[in-house]
Design an enzyme around this catalytic site. Structure first.
Site, mmCIF file in Angstrom:
data_model
loop_
_atom_site.group_PDB
_atom_site.id
_atom_site.type_symbol
_atom_site.label_atom_id
_atom_site.label_comp_id
_atom_site.label_asym_id
_atom_site.label_seq_id
_atom_site.Cartn_x
_atom_site.Cartn_y
_atom_site.Cartn_z
ATOM 1 N N LYS A 1 -6.717 5.427 -20.206
ATOM 2 C CA LYS A 1 -6.895 5.849 -21.597
ATOM 3 C C LYS A 1 -5.613 5.632 -22.409
ATOM 4 O O LYS A 1 -5.174 4.513 -22.549
ATOM 5 C CB LYS A 1 -7.390 7.293 -21.615
ATOM 6 C CG LYS A 1 -8.503 7.579 -20.604
ATOM 7 C CD LYS A 1 -9.743 6.734 -20.843
ATOM 8 C CE LYS A 1 -10.953 7.228 -20.110
ATOM 9 N NZ LYS A 1 -11.468 6.513 -19.015
ATOM 10 N N ARG B 1 0.842 -1.216 0.000
ATOM 11 C CA ARG B 1 0.000 0.000 0.000
ATOM 12 C C ARG B 1 0.872 1.259 0.000
ATOM 13 O O ARG B 1 0.517 2.274 -0.582
ATOM 14 C CB ARG B 1 -0.953 0.002 1.208
ATOM 15 C CG ARG B 1 -1.702 1.332 1.358
ATOM 16 C CD ARG B 1 -3.012 1.214 2.140
ATOM 17 N NE ARG B 1 -2.890 0.516 3.393
ATOM 18 C CZ ARG B 1 -2.348 1.018 4.514
ATOM 19 N NH1 ARG B 1 -1.860 2.238 4.522
ATOM 20 N NH2 ARG B 1 -2.294 0.296 5.614
ATOM 21 N N TYR C 1 -14.815 16.173 -17.878
ATOM 22 C CA TYR C 1 -15.336 14.808 -17.754
ATOM 23 C C TYR C 1 -16.413 14.780 -16.657
ATOM 24 O O TYR C 1 -16.197 15.309 -15.557
ATOM 25 C CB TYR C 1 -14.182 13.847 -17.419
ATOM 26 C CG TYR C 1 -14.650 12.493 -16.973
ATOM 27 C CD1 TYR C 1 -15.488 11.733 -17.783
ATOM 28 C CD2 TYR C 1 -14.284 11.977 -15.736
ATOM 29 C CE1 TYR C 1 -15.955 10.490 -17.361
ATOM 30 C CE2 TYR C 1 -14.732 10.730 -15.315
ATOM 31 C CZ TYR C 1 -15.571 10.001 -16.135
ATOM 32 O OH TYR C 1 -16.032 8.780 -15.712
ATOM 33 N N ASP D 1 -5.839 18.292 -16.404
ATOM 34 C CA ASP D 1 -6.113 16.892 -16.744
ATOM 35 C C ASP D 1 -5.626 16.702 -18.188
ATOM 36 O O ASP D 1 -6.192 17.265 -19.124
ATOM 37 C CB ASP D 1 -7.622 16.622 -16.612
ATOM 38 C CG ASP D 1 -7.982 15.157 -16.897
ATOM 39 O OD1 ASP D 1 -7.249 14.517 -17.671
ATOM 40 O OD2 ASP D 1 -9.002 14.682 -16.373
HETATM 41 C C1 LIG Z 1 -10.658 13.412 -19.059
HETATM 42 C C2 LIG Z 1 -10.887 12.333 -18.044
HETATM 43 N N1 LIG Z 1 -10.371 12.475 -16.815
HETATM 44 C C3 LIG Z 1 -10.556 11.533 -15.860
HETATM 45 C C4 LIG Z 1 -11.292 10.402 -16.103
HETATM 46 C C5 LIG Z 1 -11.495 9.378 -15.009
HETATM 47 O O1 LIG Z 1 -10.649 8.304 -15.193
HETATM 48 P P1 LIG Z 1 -10.969 6.786 -14.720
HETATM 49 O O2 LIG Z 1 -12.138 6.327 -15.531
HETATM 50 O O3 LIG Z 1 -9.696 6.077 -15.017
HETATM 51 O O4 LIG Z 1 -11.279 6.834 -13.279
HETATM 52 C C6 LIG Z 1 -11.830 10.212 -17.373
HETATM 53 C C7 LIG Z 1 -12.612 8.983 -17.666
HETATM 54 O O5 LIG Z 1 -13.251 8.861 -18.687
HETATM 55 C C8 LIG Z 1 -11.619 11.198 -18.376
HETATM 56 O O6 LIG Z 1 -12.142 11.075 -19.608
#
Ligand SMILES: Cc1ncc(COP(=O)(O)O)c(C=O)c1O
Length: 387
Positions: free
Chosen positions: A197, A49, A101, A172
């Site tokens: 992704k 962890r 998102y 992000d």
């Molecule tokens: C731009 C963006 N940030 C964060 C996330 C969240 O990521 P996760 O699905 O790996 O938790 C996503 C998920 O689609 C995303 O498209």
């Protein structure tokens, strides 16, 4: 001299591979705990962890790709963003981009707000962010390009403002990956990723990252990850590490395909809008050219009616109707019922997201086959309409 980014996806400078019996593939340390010879004689690892060699290797690679001093690997993108929110305190105020998102919007609105953090939603690609900063504002949080409307913000320009005001800029970087954009180099303080992704790249593993070039933030995040237990497991760390090895070739291919598909979509009568930042007509095109090494492989488009949007989703074959993005397979997503299902309708409408909006993550298949799949569905609908 630093290795090029393609090399850094595979090799860490100074990595002592001989110490691993010469194993070319980094081992998966599938262990929960580590033995000590005696008190104060740790191997450097105590309990997974807290840290694990496989996760640590992945973190070093991601830090190197994003040019940060530290990267932390989390069990999902949302766990990563949740950890960043733990940096703030009750009473703090954040400015967030109006198009993000949907899961991030849900986190901010349902959990962070409950914890006493307040948010103001601003279109950071268009509005003067300075007008919304108060003495309580601690950070600006953006995506560029945004999910799903592909709005582009000038990171360097925004970072001049956040630095002047002494607040953090959080970006992000999921949509472009570190192969195409490095926000820390442009003045951001924290970068987050859904590693699920482009970094993982195969639609098979959930992961997330936080990268920073600030020592104090890194120290605090290290405390948060070990305390909340949100770190990425060893096997998943290895899967993401393997995915990253091919990030540049996948990304090159996917964005070539995306450019071709955007051009094709533009010519379709039933497609009313194509939003791809690699089109010279996109309002963020010049900023993208300045701050990125490519335009990515995400396209958002709008068709002329809802029924046709649903027809497309039901009838694509090679292209799959699924949530997520950034993998080798091309996916078509319906933001209103999937990624942005929890965002209030008025917010969606303000951003131009409707039941006619579709988002496509273009993969690495033969582009003729992808276009062929869409062509078939468009033809099918026309035949149906003609009786
Ligand atoms: C731009 C963006 N940030 C964060 C996330 C969240 O990521 P996760 O699905 O790996 O938790 C996503 C998920 O689609 C995303 O498209």
């Amino acid at each position: 001299m630093d290795y090029g980014i393609e090399t850094r996806c595979l090799h860490l400078e100074g990595d002592d591979a001989e110490n691993r019996y010469g194993a070319i593939s980094f081992p998966i340390y599938q262990t929960a705990t580590f033995a000590h010879r005696g008190v104060g004689e740790s191997t450097g690892y105590d309990y997974t962890r807290l840290q694990n060699p496989t996760r640590e290797q992945l973190e070093k690679i991601v830090a190197s790709l994003e040019k940060g001093i530290d990267a932390l690997a989390f069990s999902s993108g949302m766990a990563a963003i949740g950890a960043v929110m733990e940096l703030f305190h009750p009473g703090d105020h954040l400015i967030i981009d109006s198009d993000l998102y949907g899961g991030s919007v849900r986190l901010f609105g349902s959990i962070s707000e409950k914890n006493g953090i307040s948010f103001t939603s601003v279109n950071c690609s268009q509005d003067d962010v300075g007008n919304y900063i108060t003495e309580k504002t601690k950070a600006v949080y953006i995506e560029t390009p945004t999910n799903p409307m592909m709005n582009v913000t000038d990171i360097q320009k925004l970072s001049e403002l956040t630095k002047e005001k002494g607040i953090l800029l959080i970006v992000d970087n999921t949509f472009l990956s570190p192969y195409l954009q490095n926000p820390l180099e442009l003045g951001a303080d924290i970068v987050v990723h859904s590693g699920t992704k482009y970094l993982g790249g195969h639609n098979d593993t959930i992961a997330g990252f936080v990268v920073t070039n600030n020592e104090k933030i890194s120290e605090r995040l290290r405390f948060i990850i070990k305390t909340t237990g949100a770190g990425l497991a060893p096997f998943d760390s290895w899967l993401i590490m393997r995915g990253i090895q091919t990030l540049p070739v996948r990304m090159d291919r996917a964005q070539d395909n995306a450019a071709r598909m955007a051009e094709w979509l533009l010519k379709q009568k039933r497609v009313k809008k194509v939003i791809y930042p690699g089109l010279a007509s996109h309002p963020g095109y010049e900023i993208m050219k300045k701050q990125c090494r490519g335009f990515g492989a995400m396209i958002t488009f709008e068709v002329d009616d809802k029924e046709f949007a649903l027809f497309l989703l039901r009838n694509v074959r090679l292209i799959r109707f699924a949530e997520s993005l950034g993998g080798t397979e091309t996916l078509l997503t319906y933001p209103v019922t999937q990624t942005h299902a929890d965002v209030p309708d008025e917010e969606l409408a303000k951003n131009g997201i409707s039941d006619r909006t579709l988002r496509m993550s273009v993969g690495i298949e033969a582009v003729e086959d992808l276009i062929g799949d869409l062509e078939r569905v468009f033809r099918l609908k026309e035949e149906e309409n003609n009786g």
